[in-house]
Design an enzyme around this catalytic site. Structure first.
Site, PDB file in Angstrom:
ATOM      1  N   ASN A  11       0.862  -1.174   0.000  1.00  0.00           N
ATOM      2  CA  ASN A  11       0.000   0.000   0.000  1.00  0.00           C
ATOM      3  C   ASN A  11       0.904   1.231   0.000  1.00  0.00           C
ATOM      4  O   ASN A  11       1.495   1.575   1.012  1.00  0.00           O
ATOM      5  CB  ASN A  11      -0.903  -0.038   1.245  1.00  0.00           C
ATOM      6  N   HIS A  53     -13.081   3.173   0.158  1.00  0.00           N
ATOM      7  CA  HIS A  53     -13.060   2.115   1.185  1.00  0.00           C
ATOM      8  C   HIS A  53     -13.704   0.842   0.638  1.00  0.00           C
ATOM      9  O   HIS A  53     -14.201   0.005   1.395  1.00  0.00           O
ATOM     10  CB  HIS A  53     -13.871   2.497   2.448  1.00  0.00           C
ATOM     11  N   ARG A  91     -12.549  15.785   7.680  1.00  0.00           N
ATOM     12  CA  ARG A  91     -13.371  16.106   6.499  1.00  0.00           C
ATOM     13  C   ARG A  91     -14.803  16.421   6.909  1.00  0.00           C
ATOM     14  O   ARG A  91     -15.361  15.773   7.789  1.00  0.00           O
ATOM     15  CB  ARG A  91     -13.401  14.936   5.516  1.00  0.00           C
ATOM     16  N   ASN A 145     -14.150  -0.298  17.970  1.00  0.00           N
ATOM     17  CA  ASN A 145     -13.719  -0.090  19.362  1.00  0.00           C
ATOM     18  C   ASN A 145     -14.647   0.729  20.246  1.00  0.00           C
ATOM     19  O   ASN A 145     -14.536   0.664  21.458  1.00  0.00           O
ATOM     20  CB  ASN A 145     -12.353   0.612  19.362  1.00  0.00           C
ATOM     21  N   GLU A 195      -8.140  -4.926   5.418  1.00  0.00           N
ATOM     22  CA  GLU A 195      -7.984  -4.609   4.000  1.00  0.00           C
ATOM     23  C   GLU A 195      -6.821  -5.382   3.380  1.00  0.00           C
ATOM     24  O   GLU A 195      -6.884  -5.789   2.226  1.00  0.00           O
ATOM     25  CB  GLU A 195      -7.818  -3.099   3.805  1.00  0.00           C
ATOM     26  N   ARG A 227     -11.347   9.570  20.047  1.00  0.00           N
ATOM     27  CA  ARG A 227     -11.164   9.373  21.496  1.00  0.00           C
ATOM     28  C   ARG A 227     -11.056  10.705  22.226  1.00  0.00           C
ATOM     29  O   ARG A 227     -11.670  10.908  23.263  1.00  0.00           O
ATOM     30  CB  ARG A 227      -9.905   8.538  21.778  1.00  0.00           C
ATOM     31  N   ASN A 247     -10.689   7.365  10.756  1.00  0.00           N
ATOM     32  CA  ASN A 247     -10.366   8.773  10.477  1.00  0.00           C
ATOM     33  C   ASN A 247     -11.143   9.242   9.268  1.00  0.00           C
ATOM     34  O   ASN A 247     -11.699  10.321   9.236  1.00  0.00           O
ATOM     35  CB  ASN A 247      -8.875   8.922  10.197  1.00  0.00           C
ATOM     36  N   GLY A 248     -11.149   8.396   8.239  1.00  0.00           N
ATOM     37  CA  GLY A 248     -12.064   8.566   7.110  1.00  0.00           C
ATOM     38  C   GLY A 248     -13.237   7.626   7.353  1.00  0.00           C
ATOM     39  O   GLY A 248     -13.023   6.521   7.835  1.00  0.00           O
ATOM     40  N   HIS A 271     -18.220   2.006   7.990  1.00  0.00           N
ATOM     41  CA  HIS A 271     -16.755   2.003   8.159  1.00  0.00           C
ATOM     42  C   HIS A 271     -16.409   3.347   8.808  1.00  0.00           C
ATOM     43  O   HIS A 271     -16.400   4.386   8.144  1.00  0.00           O
ATOM     44  CB  HIS A 271     -16.095   1.837   6.778  1.00  0.00           C
ATOM     45  N   ARG A 297      -2.797  -2.075  -3.282  1.00  0.00           N
ATOM     46  CA  ARG A 297      -3.971  -1.240  -3.094  1.00  0.00           C
ATOM     47  C   ARG A 297      -3.864  -0.069  -4.067  1.00  0.00           C
ATOM     48  O   ARG A 297      -2.861   0.652  -4.070  1.00  0.00           O
ATOM     49  CB  ARG A 297      -3.989  -0.715  -1.663  1.00  0.00           C
TER      50      ARG A 297
HETATM   51  P1  ADP Z   1      -7.913   5.293   9.371  1.00  0.00           P
HETATM   52  O1  ADP Z   1      -9.096   5.838   8.636  1.00  0.00           O
HETATM   53  O2  ADP Z   1      -6.764   6.256   9.462  1.00  0.00           O
HETATM   54  O3  ADP Z   1      -7.516   3.876   8.979  1.00  0.00           O
HETATM   55  P2  ADP Z   1      -8.747   4.030  11.849  1.00  0.00           P
HETATM   56  O4  ADP Z   1      -9.679   3.065  11.222  1.00  0.00           O
HETATM   57  O5  ADP Z   1      -7.501   3.515  12.479  1.00  0.00           O
HETATM   58  O6  ADP Z   1      -8.408   5.227  10.893  1.00  0.00           O
HETATM   59  O7  ADP Z   1      -9.585   4.820  12.975  1.00  0.00           O
HETATM   60  C1  ADP Z   1      -9.036   5.829  13.734  1.00  0.00           C
HETATM   61  C2  ADP Z   1     -10.129   6.361  14.692  1.00  0.00           C
HETATM   62  O8  ADP Z   1     -10.522   5.288  15.568  1.00  0.00           O
HETATM   63  C3  ADP Z   1      -9.668   7.516  15.557  1.00  0.00           C
HETATM   64  O9  ADP Z   1     -10.640   8.547  15.534  1.00  0.00           O
HETATM   65  C4  ADP Z   1      -9.616   6.889  16.952  1.00  0.00           C
HETATM   66  O10 ADP Z   1      -9.921   7.805  17.959  1.00  0.00           O
HETATM   67  C5  ADP Z   1     -10.674   5.820  16.863  1.00  0.00           C
HETATM   68  N1  ADP Z   1     -10.448   4.802  17.887  1.00  0.00           N
HETATM   69  C6  ADP Z   1      -9.463   3.882  17.939  1.00  0.00           C
HETATM   70  N2  ADP Z   1      -9.548   3.156  19.089  1.00  0.00           N
HETATM   71  C7  ADP Z   1     -10.611   3.648  19.781  1.00  0.00           C
HETATM   72  C8  ADP Z   1     -11.214   3.344  21.041  1.00  0.00           C
HETATM   73  N3  ADP Z   1     -10.740   2.389  21.823  1.00  0.00           N
HETATM   74  N4  ADP Z   1     -12.290   4.064  21.416  1.00  0.00           N
HETATM   75  C9  ADP Z   1     -12.770   5.037  20.637  1.00  0.00           C
HETATM   76  N5  ADP Z   1     -12.261   5.384  19.436  1.00  0.00           N
HETATM   77  C10 ADP Z   1     -11.195   4.704  19.008  1.00  0.00           C
END
Ligand code: ADP
Length: 400
Positions: free
Chosen positions: A8, A181, A242, A337, A386, A287, A212-213, A209, A92
């Protein structure tokens, strides 16, 4: 034993995983950072061995691929004896335009299409192509497979992907909803159908999904019928930075008032909006924002509420689009999570007969049905993967 290397590539980074496809287990994974920039570094994590970091000059992605191959074969930190053990490489690739609705073995035509889509994926497609060419150079004769993030969205009907703007823009420039995604949505909806024993031909599944995105997809029998991201990943849900959906007139209004141009405004909508913008720069991370909301920060509270509300609205819209829904699935960092997000979204779904199990809803990073047996719709957490999805597609196409 089939081993697939998953790559990737970003503009200055390269993430990799070597996956043993007989057991679908990760043999090693890692990251090359700051490629082409001073201070480049490789971090290599072989399964069952200590992880290893190496600072070394990587002037381009080709050197990075060579470093990865060396790390994989290293007598101490390696997991294979020879690069020949790698059966195929899965890449990817962000954008395949309207040409590819499936993954494909890379040839000159595929590379041409990836290049033609530079306009549509200016940050990712050039890097993805560089990664492919670097692997071709380092491992001549090995099959490279392109797995497109837009492929899943290609099954959407016209009514879902057409914007209500003059048709000539679709014809001239391919302006339409593509969705992103896709690899994750396809993987997670497929796993949900298997896990919950749903009808593989007819199951109506909504995947949220949330990372972050973030994006939502609706699929019937594993085929995408609608998804929230559009021409670019800016449309749809409220994300880390975004804005998601917005009245386009806001762009003109702010540009005029602030004396900025459209490019700058788009940069604000992509990088300074969402959670980050709504909280006045506090954080883009779920978080942090949810903690601030719990501590009484009023902006953080609205940001969290708005994110849940918007997700619930999409679920409502997609339930209407499919005339029903069998399963709603949460995935990615937040979805996998954060119980508060699942509860916050599902509080709007009582009218669908959704009932969450008060204990199971707290699950973290594990696949589970989190609704009660009485719930009219199954609500699930399915961790996305992925890399494994890319490796599976690669194995299937190459037949290794
Ligand atoms: P990306 O789109 O960069 O792949 P991820 O899928 O890793 O992002 O998601 C990142 C998000 O997940 C962040 O906003 C983070 O705060 C949230 N996150 C990760 N672990 C937890 C948790 N235990 N509780 C709440 N939010 C979480």
């Amino acid at each position: 034993m089939a081993k697939v290397l998953v790559i990737n590539c970003g503009s200055s980074s390269l993430k990799y995983q070597l996956i043993d496809m007989d057991h679908e287990s990760v043999l090693a994974k890692g990251l090359c950072e700051r490629i082409g920039i001073e201070g480049s570094k490789l971090t290599h994590n072989p399964a069952g061995k200590p992880s290893y970091e190496k600072e070394c000059d990587m002037k381009d992605h080709r050197v990075a691929v060579e470093m990865v191959l060396a790390a994989l074969q290293d007598p101490e930190h390696g997991v294979i004896e020879h690069a020949d053990e790698i059966s195929a490489i899965g890449h990817r690739v962000l954008h395949g335009g309207t040409v590819y609705s499936d993954s494909i073995v890379v040839d000159a035509d595929v590379k041409r299409v990836i290049r033609e889509c530079f306009d549509l994926g200016p940050l990712h497609n050039p890097a993805n192509l560089i990664g492919i060419e670097a692997c071709e150079a380092a491992m001549p004769g090995k099959p490279n497979v392109a797995v497109f993030d837009t492929a899943f969205g290609m099954s959407m009907p016209e009514k879902a992907y057409m914007y209500a703007i003059p048709h000539e823009y679709y014809e001239k420039y391919g302006i339409r909803r593509y969705g992103f995604h896709g690899t994750s949505h396809k993987f997670v909806s497929g796993e949900a159908i298997r896990y919950a024993n749903l009808d593989p031909e007819k199951a109506k599944v909504i995947v949220c999904h949330l990372g972050n995105g973030s994006s939502v997809s609706a699929s019937i029998g594993g085929k995408c019928v609608d998804t929230s991201m559009g021409l670019t990943p800016l449309e749809g849900l409220i994300m880390g930075t975004r804005s998601g959906d917005l009245d386009p007139a806001v762009v003109q209004f702010i540009c005029n008032k602030e004396g900025i141009d459209v490019n700058e405004m788009l940069n604000i909508l992509n990088k300074k909006s969402g959670f980050l913008g709504m909280t006045n720069g506090l954080s883009s991370d779920n978080r942090d924002v949810s903690q601030a909301a719990k501590d009484g920060n009023p902006l953080a509270k609205v940001a969290i509420e708005a994110a849940h509300y918007r997700t619930a609205k999409y679920i409502g819209a997609y339930t209407a689009a499919m005339n029903g829904v069998d399963a709603i699935v949460f995935t990615a960092g937040i979805g996998e999570n954060d119980a508060d997000t699942r509860i916050g979204v599902c509080q709007y779904l009582g009218y669908l007969g959704v009932e969450l199990d008060a204990e199971k809803v707290k699950v973290r990073g594990e696949r589970m049905v989190i609704s009660t047996p009485n719930s009219k719709v199954k609500v699930m957490v399915i961790p996305t993967n992925e890399e494994l999805a890319i490796a599976r597609e690669t194995k299937e196409i190459v037949g290794c």
